[in-house]
Design a protein around this motif. Sequence first.
Motif, PDB file in Angstrom:
ATOM      1  N   SER A  21       0.912  -1.182  -0.100  1.00  0.00           N
ATOM      2  CA  SER A  21      -0.011   0.009   0.245  1.00  0.00           C
ATOM      3  C   SER A  21       0.819   1.229  -0.070  1.00  0.00           C
ATOM      4  O   SER A  21       1.948   1.296   0.263  1.00  0.00           O
ATOM      5  N   ALA A  22       0.472   2.350  -0.417  1.00  0.00           N
ATOM      6  CA  ALA A  22       0.852   3.489  -0.468  1.00  0.00           C
ATOM      7  C   ALA A  22       1.244   4.122   0.959  1.00  0.00           C
ATOM      8  O   ALA A  22       0.481   3.631   1.932  1.00  0.00           O
ATOM      9  N   ILE A  23       2.317   4.658   1.326  1.00  0.00           N
ATOM     10  CA  ILE A  23       2.844   5.250   2.520  1.00  0.00           C
ATOM     11  C   ILE A  23       2.043   6.383   2.704  1.00  0.00           C
ATOM     12  O   ILE A  23       1.913   7.459   2.184  1.00  0.00           O
ATOM     13  N   THR A  24       1.205   6.469   4.022  1.00  0.00           N
ATOM     14  CA  THR A  24       0.565   7.510   4.716  1.00  0.00           C
ATOM     15  C   THR A  24       1.271   7.941   5.801  1.00  0.00           C
ATOM     16  O   THR A  24       1.288   7.506   6.617  1.00  0.00           O
ATOM     17  N   LEU A  25       1.899   9.419   5.628  1.00  0.00           N
ATOM     18  CA  LEU A  25       2.634   9.766   6.665  1.00  0.00           C
ATOM     19  C   LEU A  25       1.787  10.207   7.738  1.00  0.00           C
ATOM     20  O   LEU A  25       0.394  10.827   7.509  1.00  0.00           O
ATOM     21  N   ASN A  39      -1.866   9.441  -3.972  1.00  0.00           N
ATOM     22  CA  ASN A  39      -0.560   9.437  -3.299  1.00  0.00           C
ATOM     23  C   ASN A  39       0.115   8.160  -3.981  1.00  0.00           C
ATOM     24  O   ASN A  39      -0.370   7.146  -4.144  1.00  0.00           O
ATOM     25  N   SER A  41       3.038   6.705  -3.701  1.00  0.00           N
ATOM     26  CA  SER A  41       4.160   6.394  -2.868  1.00  0.00           C
ATOM     27  C   SER A  41       4.232   4.644  -2.531  1.00  0.00           C
ATOM     28  O   SER A  41       5.005   4.056  -1.910  1.00  0.00           O
ATOM     29  N   ARG A  43       5.008   0.782  -3.239  1.00  0.00           N
ATOM     30  CA  ARG A  43       6.109   0.175  -3.623  1.00  0.00           C
ATOM     31  C   ARG A  43       6.183  -0.126  -5.070  1.00  0.00           C
ATOM     32  O   ARG A  43       5.187  -0.878  -5.439  1.00  0.00           O
ATOM     33  N   HIS A  51      10.060  11.099  -1.011  1.00  0.00           N
ATOM     34  CA  HIS A  51       9.354  12.099  -0.483  1.00  0.00           C
ATOM     35  C   HIS A  51      10.309  13.393   0.082  1.00  0.00           C
ATOM     36  O   HIS A  51      11.399  12.968   0.372  1.00  0.00           O
TER      37      HIS A  51
END
Length: 248
Positions: A21-25, A39, A41, A43, A51
């Motif tokens: 999954s996309a990275i959620t900061l 988003n 991001s 993988r 980022h």
Amino acid sequence: MTVVIDHDTWAYSPAKLPKASAITLPEIHDVLPFDGVRNPSARSSVSHKVHITYQTEANNWQPKVGIGESAAEIAVAHEVLVHSQVYDLHFQPLTVRYKDEDGVGRSYTHDLLTTTRNGRRRLVFVRNRDSLKKPRTVRAIQAIHAATPKSAANDMIVVDAQDYTRQRRENLFRMHKFVFSPDPEADEITLSTARRLKTLWMMKDLFPRVTLAQPRVFAACYRLVAARKLHANLDHVLWENSRIEVRR
């Protein structure tokens, strides 16, 4: 028999990993969150997700999170951000729907949207050279342009990612760092000295002639190149042995 492939020693292609999954900061204190419509991001084995934090006048210079799908996309962003006339920059600003040449409905999210101080807005499409050479890609870009609302931007440009060599990307990264650590005194003295110096050839020729600490002169050279007051080849390492000259 089990065969283990060690991708760190001889298998140079990136390891193919399962999709993630996309990275959620999480919320970052005093940093504005990423506000793109998509988003990017998640993988990937074929693209380099990056980022960054960046600052623009539109956000009162408060740091903000930006996410790019390639190192070249981030390099374009760095090049935009060091330009004195840039007012704002958005990553993944809008998504458009279009039909490809086979009539299949597709979606595309623009990479970047820049806004200059005079209010001009420009969409930026970043793609690698091999893809841009393909007629199918050219037709897709035309369809994307046609599907993009005229109100979204004044124009749209296509950027060849191969124009941003690894060394140019690294120089732009450092340039961005120095531009956002301003030192007007060092810039003024360094440029004045460069204009007077008849034997200027390399950056290091300035060091013994500028009455400032060498690190300040080094950083000033980066800022002056960014401001297009000094010229250097950004596809080579920009350091003390770099050839530099005053722009006329």
